[in-house]
Design a protein around this motif. Structure first.
Motif, mmCIF file in Angstrom:
data_model
loop_
_atom_site.group_PDB
_atom_site.id
_atom_site.type_symbol
_atom_site.label_atom_id
_atom_site.label_comp_id
_atom_site.label_asym_id
_atom_site.label_seq_id
_atom_site.Cartn_x
_atom_site.Cartn_y
_atom_site.Cartn_z
ATOM 1 N N LEU A 52 4.220 18.180 17.097
ATOM 2 C CA LEU A 52 4.413 18.547 18.501
ATOM 3 C C LEU A 52 3.420 17.835 19.407
ATOM 4 O O LEU A 52 3.768 17.438 20.525
ATOM 5 C CB LEU A 52 4.308 20.064 18.671
ATOM 6 C CG LEU A 52 5.470 20.863 18.105
ATOM 7 C CD1 LEU A 52 5.149 22.354 18.123
ATOM 8 C CD2 LEU A 52 6.759 20.569 18.854
ATOM 9 N N HIS A 53 2.190 17.663 18.939
ATOM 10 C CA HIS A 53 1.188 16.962 19.737
ATOM 11 C C HIS A 53 1.680 15.553 20.069
ATOM 12 O O HIS A 53 1.564 15.100 21.220
ATOM 13 C CB HIS A 53 -0.137 16.915 18.980
ATOM 14 C CG HIS A 53 -1.243 16.229 19.703
ATOM 15 N ND1 HIS A 53 -1.653 16.582 20.962
ATOM 16 C CD2 HIS A 53 -2.037 15.185 19.338
ATOM 17 C CE1 HIS A 53 -2.657 15.805 21.347
ATOM 18 N NE2 HIS A 53 -2.892 14.940 20.373
ATOM 19 N N LYS A 66 -2.932 20.120 24.537
ATOM 20 C CA LYS A 66 -2.568 21.513 24.255
ATOM 21 C C LYS A 66 -2.376 21.777 22.761
ATOM 22 O O LYS A 66 -2.939 22.717 22.207
ATOM 23 C CB LYS A 66 -1.293 21.864 25.013
ATOM 24 C CG LYS A 66 -0.736 23.234 24.696
ATOM 25 C CD LYS A 66 0.550 23.458 25.470
ATOM 26 C CE LYS A 66 1.139 24.811 25.192
ATOM 27 N NZ LYS A 66 2.301 25.067 26.049
ATOM 28 N N TRP A 67 -1.579 20.969 22.082
ATOM 29 C CA TRP A 67 -1.254 21.231 20.681
ATOM 30 C C TRP A 67 -2.436 20.929 19.774
ATOM 31 O O TRP A 67 -2.663 21.624 18.791
ATOM 32 C CB TRP A 67 -0.003 20.451 20.267
ATOM 33 C CG TRP A 67 1.154 20.886 21.104
ATOM 34 C CD1 TRP A 67 1.712 20.210 22.153
ATOM 35 C CD2 TRP A 67 1.849 22.134 21.036
ATOM 36 N NE1 TRP A 67 2.723 20.957 22.721
ATOM 37 C CE2 TRP A 67 2.825 22.137 22.049
ATOM 38 C CE3 TRP A 67 1.750 23.236 20.197
ATOM 39 C CZ2 TRP A 67 3.690 23.203 22.250
ATOM 40 C CZ3 TRP A 67 2.612 24.290 20.387
ATOM 41 C CH2 TRP A 67 3.563 24.275 21.405
ATOM 42 N N ARG A 68 -3.219 19.915 20.121
ATOM 43 C CA ARG A 68 -4.431 19.629 19.358
ATOM 44 C C ARG A 68 -5.433 20.774 19.538
ATOM 45 O O ARG A 68 -6.093 21.179 18.588
ATOM 46 C CB ARG A 68 -5.045 18.310 19.817
ATOM 47 C CG ARG A 68 -6.226 17.907 18.956
ATOM 48 C CD ARG A 68 -6.887 16.632 19.460
ATOM 49 N NE ARG A 68 -7.962 16.237 18.604
ATOM 50 C CZ ARG A 68 -9.134 16.857 18.514
ATOM 51 N NH1 ARG A 68 -9.374 17.924 19.231
ATOM 52 N NH2 ARG A 68 -10.075 16.424 17.705
ATOM 53 N N SER A 69 -5.520 21.303 20.740
ATOM 54 C CA SER A 69 -6.425 22.429 20.993
ATOM 55 C C SER A 69 -5.996 23.678 20.219
ATOM 56 O O SER A 69 -6.839 24.418 19.714
ATOM 57 C CB SER A 69 -6.483 22.735 22.489
ATOM 58 O OG SER A 69 -7.019 21.644 23.192
ATOM 59 N N GLU A 70 -4.677 23.912 20.136
ATOM 60 C CA GLU A 70 -4.182 25.044 19.349
ATOM 61 C C GLU A 70 -4.560 24.866 17.879
ATOM 62 O O GLU A 70 -4.959 25.816 17.207
ATOM 63 C CB GLU A 70 -2.666 25.183 19.486
ATOM 64 C CG GLU A 70 -2.198 25.571 20.863
ATOM 65 C CD GLU A 70 -2.646 26.952 21.293
ATOM 66 O OE1 GLU A 70 -2.850 27.830 20.421
ATOM 67 O OE2 GLU A 70 -2.798 27.162 22.501
ATOM 68 N N ARG A 94 -0.879 14.222 9.333
ATOM 69 C CA ARG A 94 0.374 13.751 8.734
ATOM 70 C C ARG A 94 1.545 14.009 9.693
ATOM 71 O O ARG A 94 2.387 13.144 9.912
ATOM 72 C CB ARG A 94 0.621 14.417 7.386
ATOM 73 C CG ARG A 94 1.875 13.952 6.678
ATOM 74 C CD ARG A 94 2.040 14.544 5.275
ATOM 75 N NE ARG A 94 1.809 15.976 5.182
ATOM 76 C CZ ARG A 94 0.701 16.548 4.707
ATOM 77 N NH1 ARG A 94 -0.295 15.805 4.268
ATOM 78 N NH2 ARG A 94 0.593 17.869 4.659
ATOM 79 N N GLY A 95 1.599 15.207 10.281
ATOM 80 C CA GLY A 95 2.654 15.526 11.240
ATOM 81 C C GLY A 95 2.639 14.578 12.417
ATOM 82 O O GLY A 95 3.687 14.110 12.879
ATOM 83 N N TYR A 96 1.465 14.271 12.910
ATOM 84 C CA TYR A 96 1.327 13.349 14.046
ATOM 85 C C TYR A 96 1.768 11.942 13.651
ATOM 86 O O TYR A 96 2.610 11.329 14.310
ATOM 87 C CB TYR A 96 -0.136 13.339 14.520
ATOM 88 C CG TYR A 96 -0.371 12.500 15.745
ATOM 89 C CD1 TYR A 96 -0.340 13.069 17.006
ATOM 90 C CD2 TYR A 96 -0.625 11.138 15.636
ATOM 91 C CE1 TYR A 96 -0.561 12.309 18.147
ATOM 92 C CE2 TYR A 96 -0.849 10.364 16.768
ATOM 93 C CZ TYR A 96 -0.812 10.955 18.016
ATOM 94 O OH TYR A 96 -1.028 10.197 19.136
ATOM 95 N N ILE A 114 11.682 18.337 18.323
ATOM 96 C CA ILE A 114 10.800 19.251 19.067
ATOM 97 C C ILE A 114 11.366 20.668 19.029
ATOM 98 O O ILE A 114 10.647 21.616 18.708
ATOM 99 C CB ILE A 114 10.613 18.778 20.522
ATOM 100 C CG1 ILE A 114 9.742 17.521 20.566
ATOM 101 C CG2 ILE A 114 10.001 19.887 21.380
ATOM 102 C CD1 ILE A 114 9.710 16.838 21.932
ATOM 103 N N ARG A 115 12.633 20.804 19.357
ATOM 104 C CA ARG A 115 13.250 22.145 19.359
ATOM 105 C C ARG A 115 13.169 22.798 17.985
ATOM 106 O O ARG A 115 12.849 23.981 17.872
ATOM 107 C CB ARG A 115 14.698 22.065 19.835
ATOM 108 C CG ARG A 115 14.829 21.876 21.332
ATOM 109 C CD ARG A 115 16.253 22.074 21.823
ATOM 110 N NE ARG A 115 17.207 21.148 21.242
ATOM 111 C CZ ARG A 115 17.457 19.928 21.695
ATOM 112 N NH1 ARG A 115 16.798 19.466 22.732
ATOM 113 N NH2 ARG A 115 18.370 19.179 21.110
ATOM 114 N N ARG A 116 13.453 22.026 16.957
ATOM 115 C CA ARG A 116 13.403 22.579 15.593
ATOM 116 C C ARG A 116 11.986 22.978 15.204
ATOM 117 O O ARG A 116 11.781 24.017 14.580
ATOM 118 C CB ARG A 116 13.982 21.580 14.598
ATOM 119 C CG ARG A 116 15.484 21.479 14.712
ATOM 120 C CD ARG A 116 16.055 20.513 13.723
ATOM 121 N NE ARG A 116 17.512 20.501 13.816
ATOM 122 C CZ ARG A 116 18.284 19.632 13.212
ATOM 123 N NH1 ARG A 116 17.749 18.684 12.452
ATOM 124 N NH2 ARG A 116 19.583 19.694 13.349
#
Length: 134
Positions: A52-53, A66-70, A94-96, A114-116
């Motif tokens: 997501l990031h 935002k996503w990295r901060s989460e 890996r996700g990134y 993204i939605r999934r």
């Protein structure tokens, strides 16, 4: 391009997971212990946050870090050091990187991913919270 809904309050979901998991496992020496029963789920959540990031960034979500901060909040609360932290960070990376190699621009397939991932991340968070909250 249609705007996607937020991660069903991502800060709230990640916080709920952190609290639920934090209450389920005593904190003393936790980072040096063997894998916890929920580590697979946390690693998958970390991978989703990494994806997501990257994806939200190329699709113009204007969310910055935002996503990295989460992810950082999740790692800090759950795994202060050791092998568990290393595995979670590797999952995020890996996700990134997997999506960075595949997508250079936002496409319909990227928006679908993204939605999934938003749905899957929310489900993992709800399941972890339900299973490990006291």
């Amino acid at each position: 391009m249609r705007s996607l809904p937020p991660f069903r309050s991502p800060a709230g979901i990640v916080l709920a997971v952190v609290l639920a998991v934090g209450l389920a496992v005593p904190s003393a020496g936790r980072a040096q212990q063997a894998a916890a029963p929920f580590d697979g789920d946390l690693q998958r959540l970390a991978e989703i946050l990494g994806a997501l990031h990257y994806l939200r960034g190329i699709c113009g979500a204007s969310e910055g870090l935002k996503w990295r901060s989460e992810m950082q909040a999740l790692v800090d609360a759950e795994t202060p050091g050791g092998e568990r932290r290393t595995r979670m960070v590797a999952s995020f990376n890996r996700g990134y990187h997997d999506f960075q190699q595949t997508y250079r621009a936002c496409t319909p397939a990227a928006n679908l991913a993204i939605r999934r991932y938003l749905d899957e991340g929310a489900k993992i968070s709800r399941d972890l919270t339900a299973r490990y909250a006291n």
